[in-house]
Scaffold this active site. Structure first.
Site, PDB file in Angstrom:
ATOM      1  N   HIS A 263      -5.584  10.087   0.802  1.00 58.97           N
ATOM      2  CA  HIS A 263      -5.165   9.220   1.911  1.00 58.97           C
ATOM      3  C   HIS A 263      -4.903  10.022   3.193  1.00 58.97           C
ATOM      4  O   HIS A 263      -3.921   9.825   3.887  1.00 58.97           O
ATOM      5  CB  HIS A 263      -3.911   8.434   1.508  1.00 58.97           C
TER       6      HIS A 263
ATOM      7  N   HIS B 203      -5.973   3.535  -4.095  1.00 59.98           N
ATOM      8  CA  HIS B 203      -6.035   3.565  -2.623  1.00 59.98           C
ATOM      9  C   HIS B 203      -6.372   4.982  -2.153  1.00 59.98           C
ATOM     10  O   HIS B 203      -5.780   5.467  -1.219  1.00 59.98           O
ATOM     11  CB  HIS B 203      -4.650   3.114  -2.131  1.00 59.98           C
TER      12      HIS B 203
ATOM     13  N   HIS C  31       3.550  -2.375   3.249  1.00 62.58           N
ATOM     14  CA  HIS C  31       3.635  -0.997   2.740  1.00 62.58           C
ATOM     15  C   HIS C  31       5.010  -0.787   2.103  1.00 62.58           C
ATOM     16  O   HIS C  31       6.024  -1.243   2.659  1.00 62.58           O
ATOM     17  CB  HIS C  31       3.449   0.014   3.881  1.00 62.58           C
TER      18      HIS C  31
ATOM     19  N   ASP D 221       0.822  -1.217   0.000  1.00 61.53           N
ATOM     20  CA  ASP D 221       0.000   0.000   0.000  1.00 61.53           C
ATOM     21  C   ASP D 221       0.855   1.265   0.000  1.00 61.53           C
ATOM     22  O   ASP D 221       2.001   1.265   0.447  1.00 61.53           O
ATOM     23  CB  ASP D 221      -0.878   0.035   1.259  1.00 61.53           C
ATOM     24  N   ASP D 222       0.231   2.349  -0.448  1.00 61.31           N
ATOM     25  CA  ASP D 222       0.684   3.738  -0.266  1.00 61.31           C
ATOM     26  C   ASP D 222       1.701   4.239  -1.280  1.00 61.31           C
ATOM     27  O   ASP D 222       2.150   5.377  -1.189  1.00 61.31           O
ATOM     28  CB  ASP D 222       1.228   3.986   1.151  1.00 61.31           C
TER      29      ASP D 222
HETATM   30 ZN   LIG Z   1      -2.702   3.220   3.112  1.00 59.32          ZN
END
Ligand SMILES: [Zn+2]
Length: 242
Positions: free
Chosen positions: A124, A120, A215, A69-70
């Protein structure tokens, strides 16, 4: 009708019955129970209380999925990709819209190296779970459109920021027709104290069908990744796509 609407209906009927029969202490209990349930439903996405998310690979055989993620994050994502290439492993990256705008070349690299992608959210930000349906919808649709512009393909795969769902987020996902992807194994890689701890957390819990949450920017994620991949494979599990 999702679990939240069914539960709300049951609790409203129960509350009305309490009022009708004048059992006011029972009414207090029913209201308390509803909010107690709601609290855990927000915190534990695997309940699929507000939105139906995919948390495990259906009929997986012996497969597990690595998700990151991210990203894309300059200085992090390239290192994750290098380890995956060295280990001949594929993963799925859930990308943040504002990061994709800054580093479209990394998005292209992820795809060129045979990995899957999803989006995503655009921003965020921490306040995301408190936003209105409209604001959530605009934000998540913006990220999807940035990804589509870079890759030339529509992508419905979406991961909720922080994994915190609620009725507004659920409605926005439904209206955008996105496929919500969760996880079954949270590694807490952004809070790990050491590489060893992260490797142990994953290898002691991983099982067939798991969707593993990592991540790009986890302090020990890149260092631990070779051992994670080797360890998962030693257990007879295969690393696959979604
Ligand atoms: Zn995230």
């Amino acid at each position: 009708m999702n679990k939240h609407r069914i539960t709300l209906f049951v609790f409203v009927v129960a509350a009305m019955a309490c009022v009708f029969f004048r059992h006011y202490w029972w009414l207090v209990f029913v209201v308390f129970l509803y909010f107690f349930l709601l609290f855990f439903a927000v915190l534990i996405p695997q309940f699929n209380f507000f939105v139906d998310s995919l948390h495990r690979i259906p009929a997986s055989g012996n497969s597990v999925v690595l998700t990151f993620d991210d990203g894309p994050m300059f200085g992090h994502t390239e290192k994750v990709l290098a380890v995956l290439a060295e280990k001949k492993a594929k993963a799925c990256f859930f990308l943040i819209g504002k990061n994709m705008e800054q580093h479209p070349e990394l998005v292209k690299q992820i795809i060129a190296e045979g990995h899957q992608v999803g989006h995503h959210s655009y921003s965020h930000v921490n306040t995301f779970p408190m936003w209105s349906t409209q604001k959530v919808k605009e934000d998540i649709a913006k990220a999807a459109s940035i990804l589509e512009n870079i890759t030339g393909q529509q992508n419905l795969r979406f991961r909720i920021p922080f994994g915190l769902s609620n009725p507004n987020i659920a409605k926005a996902i439904l209206q955008c027709n996105f496929q919500s992807i969760g996880w079954s194994l949270r590694t807490y890689d952004t809070m790990s104290k050491s590489k060893e701890q992260l490797v142990h957390t994953i290898l002691s819990r991983v099982k067939a069908g798991d969707i593993i949450l990592l991540h790009d920017w986890g302090t020990y994620t890149v260092d631990a990744l070779p051992e994670i991949i080797d360890g998962v494979r030693r257990k007879g599990l295969e690393i696959s796509g979604l």
